[in-house]
Design a protein around this motif. Sequence first.
Motif, PDB file in Angstrom:
ATOM      1  N   ALA A 139      43.897  29.364  42.185  1.00  0.00           N
ATOM      2  CA  ALA A 139      43.376  28.934  40.949  1.00  0.00           C
ATOM      3  C   ALA A 139      42.389  28.058  41.204  1.00  0.00           C
ATOM      4  O   ALA A 139      42.040  27.477  42.094  1.00  0.00           O
ATOM      5  CB  ALA A 139      44.494  28.230  40.232  1.00  0.00           C
ATOM      6  N   LEU A 140      41.347  28.053  40.103  1.00  0.00           N
ATOM      7  CA  LEU A 140      40.093  26.903  39.952  1.00  0.00           C
ATOM      8  C   LEU A 140      40.555  25.932  39.090  1.00  0.00           C
ATOM      9  O   LEU A 140      41.327  26.222  37.968  1.00  0.00           O
ATOM     10  CB  LEU A 140      39.067  27.618  39.296  1.00  0.00           C
ATOM     11  N   ALA A 141      40.600  24.730  39.467  1.00  0.00           N
ATOM     12  CA  ALA A 141      41.131  23.389  38.760  1.00  0.00           C
ATOM     13  C   ALA A 141      39.860  22.316  38.601  1.00  0.00           C
ATOM     14  O   ALA A 141      39.039  22.284  39.474  1.00  0.00           O
ATOM     15  CB  ALA A 141      42.349  22.803  39.661  1.00  0.00           C
ATOM     16  N   ALA A 142      40.079  21.630  37.779  1.00  0.00           N
ATOM     17  CA  ALA A 142      39.280  20.452  37.579  1.00  0.00           C
ATOM     18  C   ALA A 142      39.637  19.551  38.617  1.00  0.00           C
ATOM     19  O   ALA A 142      40.998  19.545  38.978  1.00  0.00           O
ATOM     20  CB  ALA A 142      39.273  19.913  36.118  1.00  0.00           C
ATOM     21  N   SER A 195      41.092  28.010  35.408  1.00  0.00           N
ATOM     22  CA  SER A 195      41.240  29.665  35.409  1.00  0.00           C
ATOM     23  C   SER A 195      42.154  29.772  36.664  1.00  0.00           C
ATOM     24  O   SER A 195      41.901  29.429  37.784  1.00  0.00           O
ATOM     25  CB  SER A 195      39.841  30.251  35.147  1.00  0.00           C
ATOM     26  N   SER A 196      42.648  31.010  36.609  1.00  0.00           N
ATOM     27  CA  SER A 196      43.397  31.941  37.912  1.00  0.00           C
ATOM     28  C   SER A 196      42.336  32.728  38.452  1.00  0.00           C
ATOM     29  O   SER A 196      41.463  33.346  37.542  1.00  0.00           O
ATOM     30  CB  SER A 196      44.496  32.381  37.481  1.00  0.00           C
ATOM     31  N   VAL A 249      41.726  25.989  44.455  1.00  0.00           N
ATOM     32  CA  VAL A 249      43.177  25.462  44.935  1.00  0.00           C
ATOM     33  C   VAL A 249      44.069  26.825  45.470  1.00  0.00           C
ATOM     34  O   VAL A 249      44.217  27.577  44.684  1.00  0.00           O
ATOM     35  CB  VAL A 249      44.079  24.926  43.841  1.00  0.00           C
ATOM     36  N   PHE A 250      44.331  26.729  46.752  1.00  0.00           N
ATOM     37  CA  PHE A 250      45.147  27.668  47.414  1.00  0.00           C
ATOM     38  C   PHE A 250      46.589  27.358  47.417  1.00  0.00           C
ATOM     39  O   PHE A 250      46.971  26.556  48.300  1.00  0.00           O
ATOM     40  CB  PHE A 250      44.639  28.222  48.847  1.00  0.00           C
ATOM     41  N   PHE A 288      52.578  26.437  54.338  1.00  0.00           N
ATOM     42  CA  PHE A 288      53.255  25.441  53.436  1.00  0.00           C
ATOM     43  C   PHE A 288      52.563  24.440  53.178  1.00  0.00           C
ATOM     44  O   PHE A 288      53.197  23.309  52.402  1.00  0.00           O
ATOM     45  CB  PHE A 288      54.788  24.875  54.241  1.00  0.00           C
ATOM     46  N   VAL A 289      51.163  24.553  53.314  1.00  0.00           N
ATOM     47  CA  VAL A 289      50.115  23.612  52.767  1.00  0.00           C
ATOM     48  C   VAL A 289      49.393  23.930  51.810  1.00  0.00           C
ATOM     49  O   VAL A 289      48.868  25.203  51.648  1.00  0.00           O
ATOM     50  CB  VAL A 289      49.322  23.060  54.012  1.00  0.00           C
ATOM     51  N   ARG A 290      49.122  23.272  50.639  1.00  0.00           N
ATOM     52  CA  ARG A 290      48.074  23.542  49.574  1.00  0.00           C
ATOM     53  C   ARG A 290      46.772  23.132  50.322  1.00  0.00           C
ATOM     54  O   ARG A 290      46.481  22.040  50.630  1.00  0.00           O
ATOM     55  CB  ARG A 290      48.465  22.956  48.376  1.00  0.00           C
TER      56      ARG A 290
END
Length: 167
Positions: free
Chosen positions: A5-8, A15-16, A89-90, A113-115
Amino acid sequence: WLPLALAATSGQVISSLDGAWTLTSDAGHSLTGSVPGDLITDLERGRIVQDPLYELGFLHTKTKAAPPWRAHIWTYSKTFDAPPSSLLVFEGIKMGARIVINGKNATVATNQFVRYTVPVSGSNVNVSVVFDPRIDTGGRYMASSGGWDFVPYTETRERNISDRNFS
């Protein structure tokens, strides 16, 4: 690998980026990959490998050549526009991948297991997720295998994926 996803910077999802991605290899393969998804399934859809649950030679070939998922470097890529101060964000990358933004290495994913978050902004941002079987993951997981880590895609007796012979 899992949703992207793309996040602020506040964490709000803008958006995804899930869906169709371009999937290429260092051997000249080019097909459509799917995110979320996994490399083996995309290779099966692209008829590069047969169904791993039915093909007797899936792991052990008569030629002893490495199977395509570990004989090549596979790259998922996509271009998109990102508002200022965005984060890519992965949610989870199955071991052994470089994240490249606009041709520059941003980070290396070595733990599923890590973002992983990477700052991005601007138009025509190109993101590549490069699954390279030579990236040392301590032999724990095969890059982008999906499903159970060692069955049926890898040998459990392999000490470390980087010890493999790539010739």
